[in-house]
Design a protein around this motif. Structure first.
Motif, PDB file in Angstrom:
ATOM      1  N   LYS A 184      -7.086   8.348 -67.074  1.00 60.97           N
ATOM      2  CA  LYS A 184      -7.099   7.532 -65.758  1.00 60.97           C
ATOM      3  C   LYS A 184      -7.831   8.053 -64.450  1.00 60.97           C
ATOM      4  N   ILE A 185      -8.342   9.017 -64.568  1.00 55.46           N
ATOM      5  CA  ILE A 185      -9.563   9.556 -63.632  1.00 55.46           C
ATOM      6  C   ILE A 185     -10.572  10.103 -64.622  1.00 55.46           C
ATOM      7  N   ASP A 186     -11.800  10.253 -63.702  1.00 58.82           N
ATOM      8  CA  ASP A 186     -13.238  10.920 -64.422  1.00 58.82           C
ATOM      9  C   ASP A 186     -13.490  12.340 -64.328  1.00 58.82           C
ATOM     10  N   VAL A 187     -13.174  12.522 -63.139  1.00 58.54           N
ATOM     11  CA  VAL A 187     -13.036  14.121 -62.723  1.00 58.54           C
ATOM     12  C   VAL A 187     -11.896  14.459 -61.811  1.00 58.54           C
ATOM     13  N   GLY A 188     -11.611  15.796 -62.012  1.00 54.08           N
ATOM     14  CA  GLY A 188     -10.568  16.280 -61.152  1.00 54.08           C
ATOM     15  C   GLY A 188     -10.982  17.440 -60.321  1.00 54.08           C
ATOM     16  N   LEU A 189     -10.230  18.007 -59.325  1.00 55.63           N
ATOM     17  CA  LEU A 189     -10.503  18.855 -58.588  1.00 55.63           C
ATOM     18  C   LEU A 189      -9.215  19.668 -58.234  1.00 55.63           C
ATOM     19  N   ILE A 190      -8.764  20.998 -58.730  1.00 56.69           N
ATOM     20  CA  ILE A 190      -7.579  21.478 -58.703  1.00 56.69           C
ATOM     21  C   ILE A 190      -7.535  22.808 -58.245  1.00 56.69           C
ATOM     22  N   PRO A 213     -24.198   4.170 -51.281  1.00 60.12           N
ATOM     23  CA  PRO A 213     -23.223   2.866 -50.749  1.00 60.12           C
ATOM     24  C   PRO A 213     -22.838   2.334 -51.850  1.00 60.12           C
ATOM     25  N   GLU A 214     -23.524   2.205 -52.965  1.00 65.12           N
ATOM     26  CA  GLU A 214     -23.033   1.065 -54.162  1.00 65.12           C
ATOM     27  C   GLU A 214     -22.288   1.925 -55.100  1.00 65.12           C
ATOM     28  N   ILE A 215     -21.905   3.070 -54.725  1.00 67.49           N
ATOM     29  CA  ILE A 215     -21.010   3.733 -55.742  1.00 67.49           C
ATOM     30  C   ILE A 215     -19.794   3.648 -55.153  1.00 67.49           C
ATOM     31  N   GLN A 216     -18.628   3.022 -55.915  1.00 67.78           N
ATOM     32  CA  GLN A 216     -17.033   2.635 -55.278  1.00 67.78           C
ATOM     33  C   GLN A 216     -16.421   4.031 -55.717  1.00 67.78           C
ATOM     34  N   LEU A 217     -15.869   4.662 -54.922  1.00 68.90           N
ATOM     35  CA  LEU A 217     -15.019   5.937 -54.966  1.00 68.90           C
ATOM     36  C   LEU A 217     -13.431   5.168 -54.996  1.00 68.90           C
ATOM     37  N   SER A 218     -12.670   6.139 -55.864  1.00 70.24           N
ATOM     38  CA  SER A 218     -11.257   5.945 -55.817  1.00 70.24           C
ATOM     39  C   SER A 218     -10.652   7.547 -55.893  1.00 70.24           C
ATOM     40  N   LEU A 219      -9.724   7.772 -55.041  1.00 70.18           N
ATOM     41  CA  LEU A 219      -9.080   9.270 -55.270  1.00 70.18           C
ATOM     42  C   LEU A 219      -7.481   9.261 -55.418  1.00 70.18           C
ATOM     43  N   VAL A 220      -7.061   9.727 -56.260  1.00 68.46           N
ATOM     44  CA  VAL A 220      -5.622   9.778 -56.431  1.00 68.46           C
ATOM     45  C   VAL A 220      -5.360  11.264 -56.141  1.00 68.46           C
ATOM     46  N   ILE A 221      -4.261  11.445 -55.136  1.00 66.66           N
ATOM     47  CA  ILE A 221      -3.827  12.907 -54.714  1.00 66.66           C
ATOM     48  C   ILE A 221      -2.578  13.266 -55.347  1.00 66.66           C
ATOM     49  N   GLN A 222      -2.394  14.159 -56.131  1.00 60.88           N
ATOM     50  CA  GLN A 222      -1.294  14.846 -56.792  1.00 60.88           C
ATOM     51  C   GLN A 222      -1.317  16.177 -56.773  1.00 60.88           C
ATOM     52  N   ASN A 223      -0.219  16.955 -57.266  1.00 64.07           N
ATOM     53  CA  ASN A 223      -0.599  18.371 -57.675  1.00 64.07           C
ATOM     54  C   ASN A 223      -1.361  18.630 -58.630  1.00 64.07           C
ATOM     55  N   SER A 224      -1.654  19.907 -59.005  1.00 63.39           N
ATOM     56  CA  SER A 224      -2.782  20.234 -59.983  1.00 63.39           C
ATOM     57  C   SER A 224      -2.171  19.714 -61.424  1.00 63.39           C
ATOM     58  N   GLU A 225      -1.197  20.008 -61.800  1.00 62.05           N
ATOM     59  CA  GLU A 225      -0.613  19.715 -62.879  1.00 62.05           C
ATOM     60  C   GLU A 225      -0.574  18.338 -63.278  1.00 62.05           C
ATOM     61  N   LYS A 226      -0.271  17.422 -62.249  1.00 63.78           N
ATOM     62  CA  LYS A 226      -0.240  16.093 -62.645  1.00 63.78           C
ATOM     63  C   LYS A 226      -1.766  15.582 -62.665  1.00 63.78           C
ATOM     64  N   ALA A 271      -7.710  17.644 -51.443  1.00 68.23           N
ATOM     65  CA  ALA A 271      -7.940  16.321 -51.021  1.00 68.23           C
ATOM     66  C   ALA A 271      -7.796  15.980 -49.344  1.00 68.23           C
ATOM     67  N   GLN A 272      -6.921  16.873 -48.966  1.00 67.00           N
ATOM     68  CA  GLN A 272      -6.764  16.544 -47.485  1.00 67.00           C
ATOM     69  C   GLN A 272      -7.482  17.349 -46.469  1.00 67.00           C
ATOM     70  N   TYR A 273      -8.068  18.535 -47.026  1.00 68.18           N
ATOM     71  CA  TYR A 273      -8.754  19.416 -46.162  1.00 68.18           C
ATOM     72  C   TYR A 273     -10.180  19.719 -46.473  1.00 68.18           C
ATOM     73  N   VAL A 274     -10.737  19.537 -47.706  1.00 65.50           N
ATOM     74  CA  VAL A 274     -11.717  19.757 -48.145  1.00 65.50           C
ATOM     75  C   VAL A 274     -12.806  18.538 -48.664  1.00 65.50           C
ATOM     76  N   LEU A 275     -12.040  17.496 -49.305  1.00 60.65           N
ATOM     77  CA  LEU A 275     -13.133  16.479 -49.745  1.00 60.65           C
ATOM     78  C   LEU A 275     -13.616  15.426 -48.656  1.00 60.65           C
ATOM     79  N   PRO A 276     -12.538  15.175 -47.575  1.00 62.43           N
ATOM     80  CA  PRO A 276     -12.808  14.073 -46.804  1.00 62.43           C
ATOM     81  C   PRO A 276     -14.229  13.906 -46.281  1.00 62.43           C
TER      82      PRO A 276
END
Length: 297
Positions: free
Chosen positions: A140-146, A118-131, A102-107
């Motif tokens: 609560k999310i549609d896709v994760g990156l861990i 631009p018409e797709i709204q994004l939300s991002l939750v940042i937690q450790n992989s387990e969470k 989330a901090q170093y790859v995704l932005p």
């Protein structure tokens, strides 16, 4: 796929096994052999050296593999661009990512995605992989990156990008003058680690266990909940830390942190997409395709 023979070659070249390639491509082994022979006949050169049941690429095979990967990259970009002309994408996509990603790859990827859609709204939750896995299980999310290893059979995991975890110290640390250290030296060095549940910590733990070293044998000075706090701690102490290479690129450039090589230890991993098993929404597939295309830039 415009040229299935190239797909067959690419699969054999990466698996170095005709049977595994046949299973992956859902065709028979004789069909795989036939496709390879036809390519070799057209190019008038052998692509594989055979030694009993084992095979390896010839020099010509290595060259063809290089260009095959470039061709597939162009195909993927072309198909993605053309596919997006067919409909205008709208909706909301809920993402979850572990801290390093989330901090170093995704932005930069998210910024480019928003420009393109631009018409797709994004939300991002940042937690450790387990969470992140827990959030996906709770819908609560549609896709994760861990960053963690594969755990839950109800999820589908597949690679997003490669990463390496390296040992780092502050630039002016006395240990930075050494070319490398031995594995046993780790037991006497003060170390900083991420918190339990971190994918980075899990990967380090598995790598050290493969060398018969347990975390509880190490001199763990402190465990902190974020990569940024670990970097700051290392910069102001004599402790060292294992961190993703993706997270220290700026510090290496600024020469504030340095990598300490360890003999006979390389810690590599994949960052992974994680999605529920079964058919995914168009937005999830769109985002994954976009990320894969972005990584081919």
């Amino acid at each position: 796929m415009f040229d299935f023979r190239l797909k067959v070659f690419d699969t054999v070249a990466k698996r170095l096994n005709f049977t595994k390639a046949a299973n992956e491509l859902n065709i028979t082994q004789p069909a795989v052999t036939k496709h390879i022979k036809e390519i070799e006949l057209n190019l008038n050169i052998k692509l594989f050296e055979r030694n009993g049941t084992k095979i390896k690429l010839t020099k010509a095979g290595e060259i063809l593999l290089k260009y095959t990967e470039e061709i597939f990259s162009v195909y993927q970009k072309m198909e993605f661009e053309i596919g997006q002309l067919q409909e205008k994408q709208k909706g909301t996509l809920r993402l979850g990512a572990s801290t390093t990603i989330a901090q170093y790859v995704l932005p930069p990827i998210l910024a480019e995605f928003r420009k393109r859609f631009p018409e797709i709204q994004l939300s991002l939750v940042i937690q450790n992989s387990e969470k992140i896995e827990d959030l996906l299980a709770d819908h609560k999310i549609d896709v994760g990156l861990i960053e963690a290893q594969i755990k839950n059979r109800t999820f589908h995991y597949f690679p997003f990008m490669k990463d390496e975890i390296v040992l780092v110290s502050r630039q002016n640390h006395s240990i930075s003058t050494k070319n490398n250290i031995k594995l046993d030296d780790l037991k006497n060095i003060p170390l900083v680690f991420r918190e339990p549940g971190s994918g980075t910590l899990e990967t380090i733990d598995l790598a050290l266990k493969s060398k018969n070293i347990k975390l509880n044998e190490l001199n763990i000075e402190i465990q902190l909940g974020s990569t940024e706090s670990i970097k700051s701690y290392v910069l102001h102490s004599d402790a060292l830390a294992f961190l993703s290479i993706q997270s220290i690129l700026q510090e290496l450039k600024n020469q504030t942190l340095t990598i300490i090589d360890i003999k006979n230890l390389v810690i590599e991993r994949n960052f992974n997409f994680i999605i529920p098993e079964g058919e995914q929404s168009k937005l999830v597939n769109l985002f994954i395709d976009f990320c894969n295309r972005y990584n081919l830039k």
